[in-house]
Design a protein around this motif. Structure first.
Motif, PDB file in Angstrom:
ATOM      1  N   ILE B  32       0.844  -1.209   0.000  1.00 12.36           N
ATOM      2  CA  ILE B  32       0.000   0.000   0.000  1.00 12.36           C
ATOM      3  C   ILE B  32       0.878   1.257   0.000  1.00 12.36           C
ATOM      4  O   ILE B  32       0.600   2.218  -0.724  1.00 12.36           O
ATOM      5  CB  ILE B  32      -0.957  -0.018   1.218  1.00 12.36           C
ATOM      6  N   VAL B  33       1.974   1.226   0.792  1.00 13.96           N
ATOM      7  CA  VAL B  33       2.880   2.395   0.819  1.00 13.96           C
ATOM      8  C   VAL B  33       3.451   2.644  -0.575  1.00 13.96           C
ATOM      9  O   VAL B  33       3.506   3.791  -1.054  1.00 13.96           O
ATOM     10  CB  VAL B  33       4.021   2.171   1.850  1.00 13.96           C
ATOM     11  N   LEU B  34       3.851   1.580  -1.270  1.00 15.24           N
ATOM     12  CA  LEU B  34       4.412   1.738  -2.621  1.00 15.24           C
ATOM     13  C   LEU B  34       3.371   2.353  -3.560  1.00 15.24           C
ATOM     14  O   LEU B  34       3.687   3.232  -4.373  1.00 15.24           O
ATOM     15  CB  LEU B  34       4.888   0.386  -3.169  1.00 15.24           C
ATOM     16  N   PRO B  45       5.905   5.877 -10.848  1.00 13.06           N
ATOM     17  CA  PRO B  45       4.582   5.241 -10.703  1.00 13.06           C
ATOM     18  C   PRO B  45       4.394   4.021 -11.596  1.00 13.06           C
ATOM     19  O   PRO B  45       3.718   3.072 -11.199  1.00 13.06           O
ATOM     20  CB  PRO B  45       3.605   6.364 -11.094  1.00 13.06           C
ATOM     21  N   ASN B  46       4.986   4.038 -12.788  1.00 12.18           N
ATOM     22  CA  ASN B  46       4.789   2.907 -13.702  1.00 12.18           C
ATOM     23  C   ASN B  46       5.347   1.606 -13.141  1.00 12.18           C
ATOM     24  O   ASN B  46       4.953   0.526 -13.573  1.00 12.18           O
ATOM     25  CB  ASN B  46       5.450   3.187 -15.059  1.00 12.18           C
ATOM     26  N   LEU B  47       6.284   1.712 -12.217  1.00 14.29           N
ATOM     27  CA  LEU B  47       6.844   0.498 -11.625  1.00 14.29           C
ATOM     28  C   LEU B  47       6.358   0.250 -10.209  1.00 14.29           C
ATOM     29  O   LEU B  47       5.976  -0.864  -9.862  1.00 14.29           O
ATOM     30  CB  LEU B  47       8.368   0.568 -11.644  1.00 14.29           C
ATOM     31  N   LEU B  48       6.388   1.316  -9.400  1.00 16.73           N
ATOM     32  CA  LEU B  48       6.045   1.110  -7.993  1.00 16.73           C
ATOM     33  C   LEU B  48       4.581   0.691  -7.816  1.00 16.73           C
ATOM     34  O   LEU B  48       4.266  -0.093  -6.920  1.00 16.73           O
ATOM     35  CB  LEU B  48       6.347   2.370  -7.175  1.00 16.73           C
ATOM     36  N   LEU B  49       3.699   1.186  -8.671  1.00 16.47           N
ATOM     37  CA  LEU B  49       2.283   0.800  -8.524  1.00 16.47           C
ATOM     38  C   LEU B  49       2.077  -0.692  -8.803  1.00 16.47           C
ATOM     39  O   LEU B  49       1.524  -1.407  -7.958  1.00 16.47           O
ATOM     40  CB  LEU B  49       1.397   1.681  -9.407  1.00 16.47           C
ATOM     41  N   PRO B  50       2.548  -1.207  -9.968  1.00 13.09           N
ATOM     42  CA  PRO B  50       2.396  -2.663 -10.168  1.00 13.09           C
ATOM     43  C   PRO B  50       3.146  -3.489  -9.127  1.00 13.09           C
ATOM     44  O   PRO B  50       2.639  -4.522  -8.683  1.00 13.09           O
ATOM     45  CB  PRO B  50       2.989  -2.904 -11.562  1.00 13.09           C
ATOM     46  N   PHE B  53       1.041  -3.540  -5.978  1.00 11.58           N
ATOM     47  CA  PHE B  53      -0.172  -4.358  -6.096  1.00 11.58           C
ATOM     48  C   PHE B  53       0.191  -5.841  -6.134  1.00 11.58           C
ATOM     49  O   PHE B  53      -0.508  -6.677  -5.546  1.00 11.58           O
ATOM     50  CB  PHE B  53      -0.971  -3.957  -7.342  1.00 11.58           C
ATOM     51  N   GLY B  54       1.298  -6.153  -6.817  1.00 13.32           N
ATOM     52  CA  GLY B  54       1.765  -7.549  -6.857  1.00 13.32           C
ATOM     53  C   GLY B  54       2.066  -8.051  -5.455  1.00 13.32           C
ATOM     54  O   GLY B  54       1.747  -9.191  -5.101  1.00 13.32           O
ATOM     55  N   PRO B 175      14.206  -8.029  -3.086  1.00 14.02           N
ATOM     56  CA  PRO B 175      14.704  -6.809  -2.433  1.00 14.02           C
ATOM     57  C   PRO B 175      15.599  -5.950  -3.335  1.00 14.02           C
ATOM     58  O   PRO B 175      15.564  -4.729  -3.252  1.00 14.02           O
ATOM     59  CB  PRO B 175      15.501  -7.331  -1.233  1.00 14.02           C
ATOM     60  N   ILE B 176      16.394  -6.607  -4.219  1.00 15.57           N
ATOM     61  CA  ILE B 176      17.278  -5.841  -5.112  1.00 15.57           C
ATOM     62  C   ILE B 176      16.440  -4.949  -6.030  1.00 15.57           C
ATOM     63  O   ILE B 176      16.735  -3.759  -6.214  1.00 15.57           O
ATOM     64  CB  ILE B 176      18.158  -6.798  -5.969  1.00 15.57           C
ATOM     65  N   THR B 177      15.381  -5.520  -6.589  1.00 14.60           N
ATOM     66  CA  THR B 177      14.557  -4.750  -7.524  1.00 14.60           C
ATOM     67  C   THR B 177      13.866  -3.592  -6.816  1.00 14.60           C
ATOM     68  O   THR B 177      13.851  -2.465  -7.323  1.00 14.60           O
ATOM     69  CB  THR B 177      13.495  -5.662  -8.176  1.00 14.60           C
ATOM     70  N   VAL B 178      13.324  -3.894  -5.646  1.00 12.84           N
ATOM     71  CA  VAL B 178      12.632  -2.831  -4.918  1.00 12.84           C
ATOM     72  C   VAL B 178      13.619  -1.719  -4.548  1.00 12.84           C
ATOM     73  O   VAL B 178      13.340  -0.525  -4.726  1.00 12.84           O
ATOM     74  CB  VAL B 178      11.941  -3.398  -3.651  1.00 12.84           C
ATOM     75  N   ALA B 179      14.821  -2.110  -4.072  1.00  9.12           N
ATOM     76  CA  ALA B 179      15.824  -1.104  -3.703  1.00  9.12           C
ATOM     77  C   ALA B 179      16.231  -0.288  -4.932  1.00  9.12           C
ATOM     78  O   ALA B 179      16.304   0.946  -4.874  1.00  9.12           O
ATOM     79  CB  ALA B 179      17.042  -1.783  -3.081  1.00  9.12           C
ATOM     80  N   ALA B 180      16.462  -0.973  -6.064  1.00  9.76           N
ATOM     81  CA  ALA B 180      16.927  -0.274  -7.281  1.00  9.76           C
ATOM     82  C   ALA B 180      15.922   0.791  -7.703  1.00  9.76           C
ATOM     83  O   ALA B 180      16.292   1.956  -7.921  1.00  9.76           O
ATOM     84  CB  ALA B 180      17.134  -1.281  -8.413  1.00  9.76           C
TER      85      ALA B 180
END
Lengths: 58, 389
Positions: B32-34, B45-50, B53-54, B175-180
């Motif tokens: 939800i924070v993302l 937004p194009n990445l953090l939103l999907p 939700f994923g 975690p790597i993807t989220v951090a990047a």
């Protein structure tokens, strides 16, 4: 809570730290960064040559 | 009646299980924070939103988004859900990052770099963060492959991080993807204080003459082909990454494949970003994501961006010791791959000191070269790390 967490991380680090891995890492760092510069130097030369044939100063 | 009561816990097992484990709850909150960051702050937004939700989809108890149980001939089997299928097809095979690279290549204009090839060097210097962070990760106790994967956050390049992580340490992919992507969105927050710390007011005010050259069509078309050949011959493991980036760029500059170029820039980019984001979110399952590793990776990722920025700025300052025409050292910070955010940040910072100082073209040149530098650095890690394991 936070200090306990940091202690935990540091303790794990102490347990898992390996001098040989560090040596390997340093070699990779030198080769890796050196390699990036080598590739970029080559690209610079090529880009300069490409430019020198046809580019005109504006 | 009693049968019905016996059935109730089974029917509502999702609700009853939900409150027995804190990890899925935390992950859903992170999701939800993302989503809030994506919508309210417009951070990638194009990445953090999907991704957000994923993360929600896979953390709902007994969700069938990642996997589900089925009974075939009386035998219970676990089948992959749609997110796991996407993961197996697009990330395990490295297809999604490659397709994203084709799209990025079609979007990048290398002309500013061709006009001023000198700025290529900043794209190399700003990769310092990768290797410095890798050393820190080793000291913390990570094995070589995982330390290199964490270091790759210093490319400031999402697809390269995913590609390298998948090859060297797949368990760290989430975690790597989220951090990047989180830190890429935070470039305007991370870079200015580091640049200010390492430069004086006088240095930030340095004005630079911008010499513009015409770029011939032959040079523009030759560039992606020659780069692919040289990088590929020197580091064969770079062919997939740099080859797809340059293929996309060739589509853009050749002028005869306009439809393909537009498709790569729009449809391909949008579609792959969508499925990549939600699939990455699918890897963020509480039991695997919430651990010390994730915390350490987030910390080290921040360190990688700081080291990158410092590497670029210090490199520019070293060059200034030998140059008659001084370089504004802030330009060095734009050598990271976060395009075009980093060049904008540097330009804004320089104009804060001197509103009439325009360094946008120089920053863009350094920033574009950061795209090349990061791919080369990632490929070199892929080639070097297995040799030491």
């Amino acid at each position: 809570m936070l200090s306990k967490l940091i202690d935990n991380i540091l303790f794990n680090a102490l347990l898992a730290f390996n001098m040989n891995t560090l040596k390997d890492g340093l070699v990779i760092a030198v080769l890796g960064l050196g390699g990036v510069f080598l590739v970029i130097i080559l690209l610079y030369i090529i880009t300069k040559i490409l430019g020198s044939f046809t580019n005109k100063k504006e | 009646m009693s049968d019905l009561l016996d059935l109730l816990p089974e029917v509502f097992k999702g609700v009853t299980t939900f409150f027995t484990d804190w990890k899925p709850i935390v992950m859903i909150l992170i999701g939800i924070v993302l989503i809030v960051l994506a919508i309210k702050k417009e951070y990638e937004p194009n990445l953090l939103l999907p991704i957000g939700f994923g993360a929600i989809l896979v953390n709902i108890p007994f969700s069938n988004a990642w996997e589900f149980q089925t009974v075939v001939n009386g035998v219970e089997t676990v089948e992959p859900g749609f997110l796991q299928i996407l993961y197996n097809v697009g990330i395990k095979t490295e297809l999604f990052p490659i397709l994203i690279f084709i799209a990025i290549g079609a979007m990048i204009d290398f002309k500013p770099l061709l006009k001023n090839p000198f700025y290529l060097f900043f794209g190399a210097a700003a990769q310092f963060g990768i290797f410095a962070t890798m050393i820190v990760a080793i000291i913390i106790g990570y094995p070589l492959n995982e330390a290199a994967t964490i270091g790759i956050l210093g490319t400031a390049d999402g697809p390269t991080s995913i590609f390298v992580s998948n090859e060297l340490a797949p368990r760290l992919l989430g975690p790597i993807t989220v951090a990047a992507y989180s830190y890429m969105a935070l470039v305007p927050v991370i870079q200015p204080p580091v640049i200010k710390l390492l430069t004086t007011k006088k240095e930030r005010k340095i004005r630079m003459e911008y010499k513009e050259y015409n770029v011939s069509r032959v040079a523009e078309i030759s560039f992606p082909i020659i780069i692919t050949l040289i990088a590929g011959l020197l580091a064969p493991s770079s062919v997939a990454l740099i080859g797809s980036l340059m293929f996309g760029n060739l589509l853009r500059v050749c002028d005869v494949t306009e439809k393909l170029s537009k498709a790569a820039q729009n449809e391909l980019s949008n579609l792959v970003t969508l499925v990549l984001g939600i699939t990455i979110g699918g890897t963020m399952r509480g039991e695997e994501f919430l651990n010390l590793d994730t915390l350490a990776i987030m910390g080290l990722g921040l360190l990688a961006f700081i080291f990158d920025t410092a590497g670029g700025v210090i490199f520019a300052k070293i060059l200034n010791l030998f140059r008659k025409e001084k370089i504004n050292p802030c330009i060095g910070a734009a050598g990271i791959s976060a395009f075009p955010m980093s060049s904008r940040v540097v330009h804004k910072l320089v104009r804060e000191e001197d509103p009439d100082n325009f360094v946008l073209m120089q920053s863009v040149s350094a920033n574009v070269s950061g795209q090349i530098g990061s791919v080369v650095a990632g490929s070199l890690l892929l080639a070097l790390v297995p040799l030491f394991m």
